[in-house]
Structure formats: structure tokens, C-alpha cells
Design a protein around this motif. Structure first.
Motif, PDB file in Angstrom:
ATOM      1  N   LYS A 125     -40.955 -27.354  35.685  1.00  0.00           N
ATOM      2  CA  LYS A 125     -41.833 -27.147  34.528  1.00  0.00           C
ATOM      3  C   LYS A 125     -41.593 -25.755  33.967  1.00  0.00           C
ATOM      4  CE  LYS A 125     -45.438 -30.228  36.284  1.00  0.00           C
ATOM      5  NZ  LYS A 125     -44.593 -30.756  37.377  1.00  0.00           N
ATOM      6  N   THR A 126     -41.149 -25.702  32.714  1.00  0.00           N
ATOM      7  CA  THR A 126     -40.804 -24.425  32.081  1.00  0.00           C
ATOM      8  C   THR A 126     -42.064 -23.654  31.710  1.00  0.00           C
ATOM      9  OG1 THR A 126     -38.768 -25.394  31.173  1.00  0.00           O
ATOM     10  CG2 THR A 126     -39.573 -23.341  30.180  1.00  0.00           C
ATOM     11  N   ASN A 127     -42.139 -22.404  32.154  1.00  0.00           N
ATOM     12  CA  ASN A 127     -43.299 -21.572  31.845  1.00  0.00           C
ATOM     13  C   ASN A 127     -42.932 -20.266  31.150  1.00  0.00           C
ATOM     14  OD1 ASN A 127     -42.120 -20.311  34.149  1.00  0.00           O
ATOM     15  ND2 ASN A 127     -44.082 -19.288  34.558  1.00  0.00           N
ATOM     16  N   PHE A 128     -41.632 -20.034  30.936  1.00  0.00           N
ATOM     17  CA  PHE A 128     -41.186 -18.792  30.314  1.00  0.00           C
ATOM     18  C   PHE A 128     -40.030 -19.133  29.374  1.00  0.00           C
ATOM     19  CE2 PHE A 128     -39.144 -14.367  31.176  1.00  0.00           C
ATOM     20  CZ  PHE A 128     -39.740 -13.855  30.035  1.00  0.00           C
ATOM     21  N   VAL A 129     -40.193 -18.814  28.069  1.00  0.00           N
ATOM     22  CA  VAL A 129     -39.179 -19.183  27.076  1.00  0.00           C
ATOM     23  C   VAL A 129     -38.901 -17.996  26.167  1.00  0.00           C
ATOM     24  CG1 VAL A 129     -39.923 -21.601  27.097  1.00  0.00           C
ATOM     25  CG2 VAL A 129     -40.846 -20.035  25.377  1.00  0.00           C
ATOM     26  N   ARG A 130     -37.787 -18.122  25.475  1.00  0.00           N
ATOM     27  CA  ARG A 130     -37.406 -17.155  24.442  1.00  0.00           C
ATOM     28  C   ARG A 130     -37.119 -17.926  23.164  1.00  0.00           C
ATOM     29  NH1 ARG A 130     -32.316 -14.882  26.085  1.00  0.00           N
ATOM     30  NH2 ARG A 130     -31.365 -16.614  24.936  1.00  0.00           N
ATOM     31  N   ILE A 131     -37.502 -17.354  22.030  1.00  0.00           N
ATOM     32  CA  ILE A 131     -37.176 -17.959  20.750  1.00  0.00           C
ATOM     33  C   ILE A 131     -36.750 -16.848  19.798  1.00  0.00           C
ATOM     34  CG2 ILE A 131     -39.588 -17.886  19.970  1.00  0.00           C
ATOM     35  CD1 ILE A 131     -38.981 -20.511  18.449  1.00  0.00           C
ATOM     36  N   ARG A 132     -35.645 -17.085  19.119  1.00  0.00           N
ATOM     37  CA  ARG A 132     -35.121 -16.081  18.193  1.00  0.00           C
ATOM     38  C   ARG A 132     -35.845 -16.193  16.858  1.00  0.00           C
ATOM     39  NH1 ARG A 132     -28.895 -16.552  17.185  1.00  0.00           N
ATOM     40  NH2 ARG A 132     -29.632 -18.410  16.073  1.00  0.00           N
ATOM     41  N   TYR A 133     -36.152 -15.026  16.305  1.00  0.00           N
ATOM     42  CA  TYR A 133     -36.782 -15.009  14.983  1.00  0.00           C
ATOM     43  C   TYR A 133     -36.208 -13.820  14.226  1.00  0.00           C
ATOM     44  CZ  TYR A 133     -40.277 -15.430  11.321  1.00  0.00           C
ATOM     45  OH  TYR A 133     -40.894 -15.603  10.111  1.00  0.00           O
ATOM     46  N   GLY A 134     -35.451 -14.112  13.159  1.00  0.00           N
ATOM     47  CA  GLY A 134     -34.758 -13.050  12.448  1.00  0.00           C
ATOM     48  C   GLY A 134     -33.723 -12.434  13.352  1.00  0.00           C
ATOM     49  N   ILE A 135     -33.759 -11.122  13.499  1.00  0.00           N
ATOM     50  CA  ILE A 135     -32.838 -10.454  14.417  1.00  0.00           C
ATOM     51  C   ILE A 135     -33.586  -9.931  15.650  1.00  0.00           C
ATOM     52  CG2 ILE A 135     -31.136  -9.824  12.676  1.00  0.00           C
ATOM     53  CD1 ILE A 135     -32.388  -7.095  12.443  1.00  0.00           C
ATOM     54  N   GLY A 136     -34.791 -10.466  15.861  1.00  0.00           N
ATOM     55  CA  GLY A 136     -35.575 -10.112  17.046  1.00  0.00           C
ATOM     56  C   GLY A 136     -35.888 -11.352  17.867  1.00  0.00           C
ATOM     57  N   HIS A 137     -36.685 -11.193  18.922  1.00  0.00           N
ATOM     58  CA  HIS A 137     -36.992 -12.311  19.799  1.00  0.00           C
ATOM     59  C   HIS A 137     -38.470 -12.302  20.205  1.00  0.00           C
ATOM     60  CE1 HIS A 137     -32.626 -11.698  20.395  1.00  0.00           C
ATOM     61  NE2 HIS A 137     -32.594 -13.028  20.533  1.00  0.00           N
ATOM     62  N   PHE A 138     -39.006 -13.504  20.397  1.00  0.00           N
ATOM     63  CA  PHE A 138     -40.313 -13.708  21.019  1.00  0.00           C
ATOM     64  C   PHE A 138     -40.087 -14.190  22.441  1.00  0.00           C
ATOM     65  CE2 PHE A 138     -41.843 -13.834  16.657  1.00  0.00           C
ATOM     66  CZ  PHE A 138     -43.119 -13.281  16.746  1.00  0.00           C
ATOM     67  N   TYR A 139     -40.766 -13.565  23.401  1.00  0.00           N
ATOM     68  CA  TYR A 139     -40.750 -14.019  24.789  1.00  0.00           C
ATOM     69  C   TYR A 139     -42.157 -14.533  25.099  1.00  0.00           C
ATOM     70  CZ  TYR A 139     -36.302 -11.561  25.183  1.00  0.00           C
ATOM     71  OH  TYR A 139     -34.995 -11.159  25.003  1.00  0.00           O
ATOM     72  N   LEU A 140     -42.247 -15.815  25.390  1.00  0.00           N
ATOM     73  CA  LEU A 140     -43.537 -16.473  25.581  1.00  0.00           C
ATOM     74  C   LEU A 140     -43.687 -16.923  27.028  1.00  0.00           C
ATOM     75  CD1 LEU A 140     -43.501 -18.687  22.342  1.00  0.00           C
ATOM     76  CD2 LEU A 140     -44.306 -16.328  22.611  1.00  0.00           C
ATOM     77  N   HIS A 141     -44.755 -16.475  27.668  1.00  0.00           N
ATOM     78  CA  HIS A 141     -45.019 -16.807  29.070  1.00  0.00           C
ATOM     79  C   HIS A 141     -46.377 -17.507  29.142  1.00  0.00           C
ATOM     80  CE1 HIS A 141     -45.421 -16.430  33.415  1.00  0.00           C
ATOM     81  NE2 HIS A 141     -44.187 -15.935  33.484  1.00  0.00           N
ATOM     82  N   SER A 142     -46.447 -18.613  29.875  1.00  0.00           N
ATOM     83  CA  SER A 142     -47.656 -19.440  29.882  1.00  0.00           C
ATOM     84  C   SER A 142     -48.613 -19.141  31.028  1.00  0.00           C
ATOM     85  CB  SER A 142     -47.262 -20.924  29.940  1.00  0.00           C
ATOM     86  OG  SER A 142     -46.532 -21.203  31.127  1.00  0.00           O
ATOM     87  N   ASN A 143     -48.300 -18.132  31.862  1.00  0.00           N
ATOM     88  CA  ASN A 143     -49.159 -17.822  33.012  1.00  0.00           C
ATOM     89  C   ASN A 143     -49.437 -16.322  33.094  1.00  0.00           C
ATOM     90  OD1 ASN A 143     -47.155 -20.262  34.243  1.00  0.00           O
ATOM     91  ND2 ASN A 143     -49.363 -20.569  34.409  1.00  0.00           N
ATOM     92  N   PRO A 144     -50.391 -15.832  32.310  1.00  0.00           N
ATOM     93  CA  PRO A 144     -50.708 -14.395  32.357  1.00  0.00           C
ATOM     94  C   PRO A 144     -51.239 -13.954  33.715  1.00  0.00           C
ATOM     95  CG  PRO A 144     -52.385 -15.613  31.127  1.00  0.00           C
ATOM     96  CD  PRO A 144     -51.252 -16.566  31.367  1.00  0.00           C
TER      97      PRO A 144
END
Length: 427
Positions: A202-221
Motif C-alpha cells: 500500500k503506497t503511502n508516500f508519493v511524488r508528483i511533478r508540478y512545473g519545475i518543482g515537486h510535491f511530496y505527499l505522505h499519508s501518515n503524519p
């Protein structure tokens, strides 16, 4: 009396505030097991360790705590490549906040967001439309006491996964471990890239590119709280996750935090699928999740309660103003005197005038008039400053008239003159 009520109210409000403070802070000796994610809290689910870790790595002059909304505090074009960091159970971003954050990342900066409820306004912009799922919903979750986590990159992946066990005062409690559904992943180059998993699937940590930067999204703070950061393995996991951010200034967001229930309600509103759910907390949850608003709410409740307690206290009815007593006997005597004068009854007229005279003496000089003897004459002479002879003459005329069945008009006139002379010259 009213000032005393105000003073009493002020004292009770202060005591109530101190009581709430002591309860909320637990006297500074114990920690709450609530997931509050406060930056300076050293409690189990506070963020003091990771907060200090980032602050140290970024150096003090390059670490900024956002004390205002993202739209007002986050620069869209910082002077050097920078990082935005948010860790909390839920995140609230309005449309202006979302646009500011998107512009920040689009211009080449990175954002790390660890939360159980990603804002719908943000994900509606980030989620690629070409993936299998046609729209973004929410993160999924499964319930268990503990979970194993690991990274997918070969340099970060551990042979022995990282163990995270939820702890609270209830030994039988379980936890909601969040993850991204498989349907959110596709071959779109602008889509999600998996970086970490739970229990190997089960994936809980992802990266998504936006423009020339990145969002790092984690589902378990929860992974980044003090409970796990004080452990070497937990600290190693947090360093590896945050290590995806490049070196540079850090902007820590502490103003966008809301609890999970409030964030889910906000997402439901944004997705147009809000339904009446009695299991959800009321909108008051957002107020109580923000310490300044919570203090204001408790103070309002306390002062309102005190106001009603003071107002319901029995109040004495208004005492009516009574008119002063009027001595109608004098008016009655005068009226009778005029009647005797019209009837030529001189003797009765003299008796009535004597009654008026004695009433005058009692009212003005407070002298007893039952016995009109020498003592009475002396007292009246002293207080009225009228000679004894003149007072004695009035009394002698009165006695003579009282014993006579009829009197002449001349005697009435003489008695009247003596009385009027007393009235004019007395003190």
C-alpha cells in the motif's frame, strides 16, 4: 452593588481561564496522547523533534515559521530554491492559499505535505485527468495496531522494514493507517510516482511533478511525531523521507492545521457530496482545534454562564416612593372655625382657634400641651422668645371664655389679636 458583580465576574473568569489552562497543559508534568501535531510540544504526538531537526539543518536564518495564512506568508518567488513543509492530521487551504502554494512549487521549489486528509482544492489541481480514476476522492485507510513501512528506492530501502506501533492510554485501540489507492496511479509522466509503501503493498508516500518543482505527499503524519522520532529507527525513517527535499530554506506551515474530521467535512463540501452524518463532529471542531479560537470560545461560554448566574439571582422589587404624610387636622379645624364664624358662635370659634394655637406649639416647639400650667408658659416663652405676660394673657382669656356659655364679639376680637400677635413675633 453593580461594581461588585463586575468584580466578582472578572475574578471568576480569571480563575476559569487558569483552570482551563491547567487542564489543557496538564500542569506541565504529563503529556496528552491526542494527535495535535504541535511544533513545540514534547508530548508523544507533538513535533518538537522533527521541527528542531529541520530548523538545525536549514540553519536559523533560513528557517521560517509561517504565522499567517499561506497566501500572505509564503513567497511565490524566493531568492533561492526553497521548501514548504506541513505535518498535521488535516490541512485547510482556501483557493488563494492553494494558488500561492502551486505558484511556489511551479517556480522550482518543493513542498512536503504529510497529512491524513489532503485538501480537495489542491488535489483537484494536481491529480492528472488521464488516470484510471476520473477524479480525486480521499485517501483510503485500513485499521490495525501497527504497520511496517519502507521506501522503494534501492538506496533507501531497508532489509528490515521500519516498525510503527500506535500507542495510547487504551491498550486495545487500533489506528487508521492511510494510503493512496492503486487507481490513482497510471503511466502519465505528470502523475503520482510511488516512493514508499506500507506492509509491502500500500503506497503511502508519493511524488508528483508540478512545473519545475515537486510535491511530496505522505499519508501518515504520525510517523514524524516525537513518539517515533526519539527512536533511532523512527528518526532514520523521517530523515530519509525529508531527505527527498533539496538543501535550502524551509517554510514551516503551522497555520493550516485542522483535525481530521474537520478536514474531511471540508473536502466533502468541496466535492459537493456533503451528507448529514451524525458520527461527524460539529463545525465547532475547527474552533476547538485552533488554540486561540478555543480560548475565545471557552471565555465566551464562561462569561455567558456567569452573566446568567448573576441575572437569575433574586432581585428586590422597586420600593415605591410614598408621599409625605399630610396633617389634615389643621385644615379641618380651620374649616370648622369658618363655619362657627358664619353662625356667630363666638365661643366655639375661640375654642377652635385655641386648638390651632396648641397644635402650632406642639408642631413647632415640641412642647406637651396637656397641662397649661406655669411650666408650659416658661418653656414656651423660652423657645418662642415671647414674654411670659403675653402668653399668660392668651391662656387667661382662653380659660375665661371656656367657662362662659356665651361671649361678646369684643372678647373674640381681643383673643384673636393676642393669638395673631404671637404668630407674628414668635421665633
Amino acid at each position: 452593588m453593580r461594581s461588585k458583580y463586575f468584580f466578582f465576574t472578572a475574578v471568576v473568569v480569571i480563575l476559569l481561564g487558569l483552570l482551563i489552562y491547567l487542564i489543557s497543559s496538564n500542569g506541565g508534568r504529563t503529556y496528552t496522547w491526542n494527535e495535535h501535531y504541535k511544533e513545540l510540544s514534547k508530548g508523544p504526538y507533538g513535533l518538537a523533534v522533527v521541527f528542531q531537526l529541520l530548523k538545525t539543518q536549514a540553519k536559523t536564518e533560513k528557517f521560517t515559521l509561517l504565522k499567517k495564512r499561506v497566501q500572505k506568508a509564503l513567497p511565490t518567488e524566493p531568492t533561492e530554491k526553497s521548501n514548504y513543509v506541513f505535518v498535521g492530521a488535516g490541512q485547510f487551504l482556501d483557493s488563494a492559499d492553494v494558488q500561492t502554494l502551486l505558484t511556489f512549487v511551479y517556480n522550482g521549489n518543493d513542498a512536503f505535505i504529510a497529512t491524513q486528509v489532503l485538501p480537495f482544492r489542491l488535489m483537484a489541481k494536481l491529480y492528472p485527468k488521464t488516470c484510471k480514476e476520473d477524479k480525486w476522492e480521499n485517501l483510503n485507510y485500513y485499521q490495525d495496531r501497527g504497520v511496517e513501512a519502507n521506501f522503494l528506492h534501492p538506496d533507501l530501502r531497508q532489509k528490515k522494514p521500519f516498525d510503527f506501533t500506535y500507542r495510547t492510554t487504551d491498550p486495545d485501540s487500533i489506528y487508521d493507517w492511510h494510503f493512496f489507492d492503486r487507481g490513482y496511479f497510471c503511466d502519465d509522466p505528470d502523475g503520482f510516482v510511488a516512493l514508499g509503501q506500507l506492509n509491502g503493498s500500500k503506497t503511502n508516500f508519493v511524488r508528483i511533478r508540478y512545473g519545475i518543482g515537486h510535491f511530496y505527499l505522505h499519508s501518515n503524519p504520525l510517523f514524524f511525531t516525537n513518539l517515533f522520532m526519539i527512536n533511532q529507527r523512527g528518526k532514520q525513517y523521517a530523515e530519509a523521507a525529508l531527505g527527498h527535499l533539496p538543501a535550502g530554506p524551509v517554510y514551516w506551515d503551522c497555520t493550516s492545521k485542522v483535525n481530521r474530521a474537520v478536514a474531511e467535512n471540508m473536502n466533502a463540501d468541496g466535492q459537493g457530496r456533503r451528507r448529514r452524518d451524525f458520527n461527524r463532529p460539529s463545525p465547532l471542531s475547527y474552533i476547538l482545534s485552533q488554540p486561540p479560537l478555543a480560548w475565545a470560545w471557552y471565555t465566551l461560554l464562561g462569561t455567558t454562564l456567569l452573566y446568567f448566574l448573576v441575572r437569575i439571582k433574586r432581585r428586590q422589587r422597586i420600593i415605591p416612593v410614598l408621599p409625605t404624610n399630610k396633617n389634615n387636622s389643621l385644615a379641618f379645624i380651620r374649616t370648622i372655625g369658618r363655619l362657627y364664624f358664619l353662625q356667630n358662635n363666638h365661643r366655639q370659634l375661640v375654642l377652635q382657634k385655641m386648638k390651632l394655637f396648641l397644635q402650632f406649639v406642639r408642631d413647632r416647639y415640641k412642647i406637651q400641651t396637656r397641662e397649661l400650667q406655669e411650666e408650659f408658659v416658661d418653656q414656651l416663652s423660652v423657645k418662642s422668645e415671647i414674654k411670659v405676660e403675653r402668653i399668660q394673657k392668651i391662656l387667661d382669656l382662653y380659660r375665661a371664655i371656656d367657662f362662659s356659655p356665651e361671649i361678646q364679639e369684643r372678647i373674640l376680637a381681643d383673643f384673636h389679636q393676642q393669638i395673631e400677635s404671637f404668630y407674628k413675633n414668635c421665633k
